[in-house]
Design a protein around this motif. Structure first.
Motif, PDB file in Angstrom:
ATOM      1  N   PRO A 103      37.551 108.829  50.295  1.00  0.00           N
ATOM      2  CA  PRO A 103      38.253 108.252  51.440  1.00  0.00           C
ATOM      3  C   PRO A 103      37.826 106.852  51.809  1.00  0.00           C
ATOM      4  N   GLY A 104      36.761 106.333  51.195  1.00  0.00           N
ATOM      5  CA  GLY A 104      36.336 104.978  51.510  1.00  0.00           C
ATOM      6  C   GLY A 104      35.012 104.904  52.216  1.00  0.00           C
ATOM      7  N   GLY A 105      34.824 103.827  52.926  1.00  0.00           N
ATOM      8  CA  GLY A 105      33.567 103.572  53.611  1.00  0.00           C
ATOM      9  C   GLY A 105      33.104 102.141  53.350  1.00  0.00           C
ATOM     10  N   PRO A 106      32.089 101.957  52.497  1.00  0.00           N
ATOM     11  CA  PRO A 106      31.285 103.019  51.911  1.00  0.00           C
ATOM     12  C   PRO A 106      30.558 103.820  52.990  1.00  0.00           C
ATOM     13  N   GLY A 107      30.353 105.089  52.707  1.00  0.00           N
ATOM     14  CA  GLY A 107      29.677 105.959  53.651  1.00  0.00           C
ATOM     15  C   GLY A 107      30.522 107.122  54.109  1.00  0.00           C
ATOM     16  N   GLY A 108      31.825 107.132  53.787  1.00  0.00           N
ATOM     17  CA  GLY A 108      32.668 108.251  54.154  1.00  0.00           C
ATOM     18  C   GLY A 108      32.379 109.457  53.281  1.00  0.00           C
ATOM     19  N   SER A 109      32.346 110.625  53.876  1.00  0.00           N
ATOM     20  CA  SER A 109      32.079 111.850  53.120  1.00  0.00           C
ATOM     21  C   SER A 109      33.328 112.269  52.359  1.00  0.00           C
ATOM     22  N   ALA A 110      33.268 112.237  51.035  1.00  0.00           N
ATOM     23  CA  ALA A 110      34.400 112.683  50.226  1.00  0.00           C
ATOM     24  C   ALA A 110      34.575 114.190  50.324  1.00  0.00           C
ATOM     25  N   VAL A 111      33.461 114.926  50.419  1.00  0.00           N
ATOM     26  CA  VAL A 111      33.540 116.378  50.557  1.00  0.00           C
ATOM     27  C   VAL A 111      34.222 116.735  51.880  1.00  0.00           C
ATOM     28  N   GLY A 112      33.826 116.079  52.947  1.00  0.00           N
ATOM     29  CA  GLY A 112      34.458 116.315  54.237  1.00  0.00           C
ATOM     30  C   GLY A 112      35.935 115.969  54.209  1.00  0.00           C
ATOM     31  N   TYR A 113      36.278 114.862  53.561  1.00  0.00           N
ATOM     32  CA  TYR A 113      37.671 114.433  53.447  1.00  0.00           C
ATOM     33  C   TYR A 113      38.488 115.454  52.668  1.00  0.00           C
ATOM     34  N   LEU A 114      37.941 115.953  51.564  1.00  0.00           N
ATOM     35  CA  LEU A 114      38.645 116.951  50.768  1.00  0.00           C
ATOM     36  C   LEU A 114      38.923 118.201  51.588  1.00  0.00           C
ATOM     37  N   GLN A 115      37.902 118.702  52.249  1.00  0.00           N
ATOM     38  CA  GLN A 115      38.012 119.995  52.905  1.00  0.00           C
ATOM     39  C   GLN A 115      38.817 119.937  54.203  1.00  0.00           C
ATOM     40  N   SER A 116      38.834 118.793  54.851  1.00  0.00           N
ATOM     41  CA  SER A 116      39.539 118.713  56.131  1.00  0.00           C
ATOM     42  C   SER A 116      40.920 118.090  56.025  1.00  0.00           C
ATOM     43  N   TYR A 130      46.539 120.067  39.890  1.00  0.00           N
ATOM     44  CA  TYR A 130      45.187 119.522  39.793  1.00  0.00           C
ATOM     45  C   TYR A 130      44.202 120.408  40.556  1.00  0.00           C
ATOM     46  N   ASP A 131      42.998 120.555  40.010  1.00  0.00           N
ATOM     47  CA  ASP A 131      41.880 120.976  40.841  1.00  0.00           C
ATOM     48  C   ASP A 131      41.509 119.781  41.702  1.00  0.00           C
ATOM     49  N   MET A 132      41.480 119.942  43.005  1.00  0.00           N
ATOM     50  CA  MET A 132      41.097 118.852  43.901  1.00  0.00           C
ATOM     51  C   MET A 132      39.579 118.868  44.031  1.00  0.00           C
ATOM     52  N   VAL A 133      38.944 117.724  43.760  1.00  0.00           N
ATOM     53  CA  VAL A 133      37.484 117.658  43.673  1.00  0.00           C
ATOM     54  C   VAL A 133      36.958 116.464  44.462  1.00  0.00           C
ATOM     55  N   ALA A 134      35.788 116.619  45.059  1.00  0.00           N
ATOM     56  CA  ALA A 134      35.135 115.508  45.761  1.00  0.00           C
ATOM     57  C   ALA A 134      33.638 115.573  45.529  1.00  0.00           C
ATOM     58  N   ILE A 135      33.033 114.422  45.444  1.00  0.00           N
ATOM     59  CA  ILE A 135      31.579 114.298  45.380  1.00  0.00           C
ATOM     60  C   ILE A 135      31.147 113.321  46.456  1.00  0.00           C
ATOM     61  N   ASP A 136      30.213 113.736  47.296  1.00  0.00           N
ATOM     62  CA  ASP A 136      29.652 112.781  48.247  1.00  0.00           C
ATOM     63  C   ASP A 136      28.808 111.775  47.477  1.00  0.00           C
ATOM     64  N   PRO A 137      29.117 110.474  47.583  1.00  0.00           N
ATOM     65  CA  PRO A 137      28.328 109.485  46.856  1.00  0.00           C
ATOM     66  C   PRO A 137      26.852 109.542  47.229  1.00  0.00           C
ATOM     67  N   ARG A 138      26.019 109.091  46.344  1.00  0.00           N
ATOM     68  CA  ARG A 138      24.578 109.071  46.606  1.00  0.00           C
ATOM     69  C   ARG A 138      24.285 108.308  47.900  1.00  0.00           C
ATOM     70  N   GLY A 139      23.444 108.917  48.729  1.00  0.00           N
ATOM     71  CA  GLY A 139      23.093 108.318  50.005  1.00  0.00           C
ATOM     72  C   GLY A 139      24.038 108.662  51.138  1.00  0.00           C
ATOM     73  N   VAL A 140      25.084 109.460  50.854  1.00  0.00           N
ATOM     74  CA  VAL A 140      26.130 109.748  51.838  1.00  0.00           C
ATOM     75  C   VAL A 140      26.160 111.237  52.179  1.00  0.00           C
ATOM     76  N   ALA A 141      26.202 111.538  53.467  1.00  0.00           N
ATOM     77  CA  ALA A 141      26.469 112.885  53.986  1.00  0.00           C
ATOM     78  C   ALA A 141      25.566 113.927  53.350  1.00  0.00           C
ATOM     79  N   ARG A 142      26.083 114.719  52.402  1.00  0.00           N
ATOM     80  CA  ARG A 142      25.331 115.834  51.827  1.00  0.00           C
ATOM     81  C   ARG A 142      24.556 115.456  50.576  1.00  0.00           C
ATOM     82  N   SER A 143      24.681 114.204  50.137  1.00  0.00           N
ATOM     83  CA  SER A 143      24.025 113.754  48.904  1.00  0.00           C
ATOM     84  C   SER A 143      22.828 112.864  49.224  1.00  0.00           C
ATOM     85  N   GLU A 144      21.750 113.510  49.708  1.00  0.00           N
ATOM     86  CA  GLU A 144      20.504 112.813  50.055  1.00  0.00           C
ATOM     87  C   GLU A 144      20.798 111.574  50.913  1.00  0.00           C
TER      88      GLU A 144
END
Length: 508
Positions: A103-116, A130-144
Motif C-alpha cells: 500500500p505504500g509508505g514507506p512504512g505502511g503494513s502490507a499485511v494489514g492492507y491485505l487483510q483489511s 490469484y492467491d493474494m499475498v502480502a509481506i510486511d517490509p523489513r522494519g515495518v509493522a510485524r517484520s522487526e
C-alpha cells in the motif's frame, strides 16, 4: 513529517491494520520454486527454506514468516524474520499465481492492507485467479519494526513548530529531529542500515521463489511503485504483471521530490477549495480559491500564536492542524470531513482536525503509535541523500517551496530537514530505472494526485523500457479501486491476461 512520504490514506486500513493478526496454528508448507538454484550460492539456503503456513486468527487468511539475511552483503551473519500473509484464490478459473500487494509508505503494513482491504476490495475476478499475498517490509509493522519514540515523546514531536519564525524556533525544530534520530538509533540501531528499498525488493524475490512462482505479479501503490520499479531493475527477467499506481520518480534528488510534492498538495488544495467555495457553509469563504487559501494561511498563523482546545489533553497546534488538512488531501471523500473539522476549529473546537492528524500519524486513541513514521523516516533517509544538509540550506530553499505552495510551502520545507541528522549514511542515489528485458509494466497516474504528482508517473513510464502509462483525470492519491470503471477495467484486463491498455489511454 517527511514530505517524501506517499502513503495511501484509507480509513479502513488505518483503523484496523494493527489489530488483525493473533495466534497461529500449523496448517501447510510451501517450498522454493525451480528458479531458486539460479541465485547466488550464499543465498541458496534462504531460497530453499519452507514456508509453514498457519491459520492466523483472521477468517480466510494464513500467516507465516520467512527468514532473510539482515545484511545481503554478509548473508552468513544475522537473519531478519519477515511476516507474510495470504488468502488463496477463490476460483473459478485457472489460478495465475500469487499477487503481491503493497500500500505504500514507506512504512505502511502490507499485511494489514491485505487483510483489511485488498482481499475483499480487489475485484472478484482478480481474487478468483490469484492467491493474494502480502509481506510486511523489513522494519515495518510485524517484520522487526523500527522503533524510535514512546507515545508521549511522539506526541511532543508532532507538536513541534514546523514553520519556525526565528533562530530559537529553528534550533528547537532541529533538536526535535536530532532527538528522533537518536531514539531510532538507540532502540533500532542494528536494523537501521538494512531497511532500504533495494533490500526489501530482494526480500520480495525470495518470497516469489518460496511461493513457487517463476515471475512476480504485483500491485504497488504510492511508495509501493518505487519498490516495484526497484524490483524490476534488479530482476527484469522475473517481472510478471506489475501495476505501479500513484508512481514515484526514482530519478529525482530528495530536494526536488519534496518540492514537487509540495506543488502536488497545492494542486489538491485548490481542487478542494474550488469545491468548498461553492457551498454556502464553506469555512474558507464563498468567493474564490485564492481567498480560501488566504483564509487557511491566516487560520494556521492564528494557531501558531495560540493553539485551541481539542477536548483531549493535546491542543490543536499549527503543526497538527496542517497535518490534518494534508491528510484530507489524499482522498476527496475526506473533503466533507475536512470542511466540518475546519468549521469546528473556527468555533474553538480542534477535535476534528486533531482526528485527521492522528490518522495521518497512525496514533491510536490510547496514545500509542504504529511504527509507520519511524519506518518511513528510516527508509527515506537510507534511500536518498538528505534534501538539506542543515537548517541554513532549508532556509535558502524557502522561496522555491513557497512558490510551489503558498499554503504548505513553509511547512514542507522545514519537514524536509528531518534526514539531516540521520545516524546512518544513505546507500541509495537518484537514478533512472529502465528495467530492460522486463515484461510490460503498467504505470498509473492521477492528474491531481497530491502525494505523487502526475508528472512522476509520466517520468517513470518513460524511463521503463516496457512501461505503459494509464492516466486518471481526477483527484486523490492513486486510482485503482477508487470508483473509475475505466481504470479498474484496464488494470483488471492487464492482471488477468497480461495485456496493457493502449498507450496514452485516459480515464475519468
Amino acid at each position: 513529517m517527511d514530505t517524501r512520504r506517499a502513503l495511501r490514506i484509507l480509513a479502513t486500513v488505518l483503523g484496523t491494520a494493527g489489530l488483525l493478526i493473533s495466534g497461529c496454528s500449523s496448517d501447510s508448507s510451501t517450498s522454493a520454486s525451480p528458479s531458486a538454484p539460479s541465485v547466488p550460492a550464499a543465498l541458496a539456503p534462504y531460497y530453499a527454506q519452507h514456508l509453514k503456513w498457519r491459520d492466523c486468527g483472521v477468517e480466510g487468511f494464513q500467516c507465516t514468516t520467512m527468514k532473510a539475511p539482515l545484511d545481503y552483503a554478509k548473508p552468513d551473519g544475522s537473519d531478519i524474520e519477515l511476516a507474510v500473509s495470504r488468502t488463496k484464490a477463490t476460483g473459478p478459473g485457472k489460478r495465475i499465481g500469487s499477487l503481491l500487494v503493497n500500500p505504500g509508505g514507506p512504512g505502511g503494513s502490507a499485511v494489514g492492507y491485505l487483510q483489511s482491504y485488498a482481499a475483499i476490495g480487489y475485484p472478484a475476478q482478480v481474487r478468483a485467479r490469484y492467491d493474494m499475498v502480502a509481506i510486511d517490509p523489513r522494519g515495518v509493522a510485524r517484520s522487526e519494526p523500527v522503533e524510535c519514540l514512546t507515545g508521549p515523546q511522539m506526541d511532543a514531536y508532532t507538536q513541534v513548530d514546523q514553520t519556525p519564525d526565528d533562530a530559537t524556533e529553528v534550533n528547537r525544530l532541529s533538536d526535535a529531529y536530532k532527538e528522533f534520530a537518536s531514539g531510532c538509533e538507540r532502540r533500532s540501531g542494528e536494523i537501521l542500515p538494512h531497511v532500504s528499498t533495494v533490500e526489501t525488493a530482494r526480500d520480495m524475490d525470495m518470497l516469489r521463489a518460496l511461493l513457487g512462482d517463476e515471475k512476480l505479479h504485483y500491485v504497488g501503490a504510492s511508495y509501493g511503485t518505487y519498490l516495484g520499479a526497484t524490483y524490476a531493475e534488479l530482476f527484469p527477467a522475473r517481472v510478471g504483471r506489475l501495476v505501479l499506481d500513484g508512481a514515484m520518480d526514482p530519478s529525482l534528488p530528495a530536494v526536488e521530490a519534496n518540492r514537487d510534492q509540495t506543488a502536488g498538495f497545492e494542486t489538491a488544495f485548490k481542487s478542494f477549495a474550488a469545491d468548498c467555495v461553492k457551498k454556502a457553509d464553506c469555512p474558507l469563504g464563498t468567493t474564490s480559491t485564492a481567498d480560501a487559501a488566504t483564509r487557511l494561511k491566516q487560520f494556521f498563523a492564528g494557531l501558531d500564536a495560540r493553539p485551541i482546545p481539542s477536548g483531549a489533553s493535546r491542543e490543536l497546534t499549527e503543526s497538527l492542524a496542517t497535518m490534518g488538512v494534508v491528510a484530507a488531501m489524499y482522498d476527496e471523500s475526506a473533503w466533507p470531513q475536512l470542511r466540518d473539522a475546519l468549521t469546528g476549529a473556527e468555533k474553538g473546537d480542534g477535535s476534528g482536525l486533531l482526528a485527521l492528524a492522528d490518522s495521518y500519524y497512525e496514533r491510536e486513541p490510547n496514545g500509542t503509535y504504529a511504527n509507520l513514521m519511524f519506518a518511513n523516516t528510516a527508509v527515506n533517509c537510507l534511500d536518498l541523500p538528505p534534501a538539506f544538509a542543515d537548517a541554513n540550506a532549508a532556509a535558502q530553499a524557502l522561496t522555491g517551496f513557497e512558490k510551489a505552495s503558498p499554503v504548505f510551502g513553509r511547512t514542507f520545507t522545514w519537514a524536509a530537514l528531518n534526514c539531516a541528522h540521520w545516524p546512518v549514511r544513505p546507500t541509495g542515489t537518484p537514478h533512472r530505472i529502465e528495467a530492460k528485458g522486463a515484461d510490460p509494466i503498467l504505470v498509473v497516474g492521477t492528474t491531481r494526485d497530491p502525494a505523487t504528482p502526475y508528472k512522476w508517473a509520466e517520468s517513470l513510464a518513460g524511463q521503463l523500457s516496457s512501461g505503459t502509462l494509464l492516466t486518471y483525470r481526477g483527484d486523490g492519491h492513486t486510482a485503482y479501486g477508487r470508483g473509475s470503471d475505466c481504470i479498474d477495467s484496464a488494470i483488471n484486463t492487464y492482471l488477468l491476461d497480461g495485456t496493457p491498455p493502449a498507450k496514452g489511454k485516459m480515464c475519468s
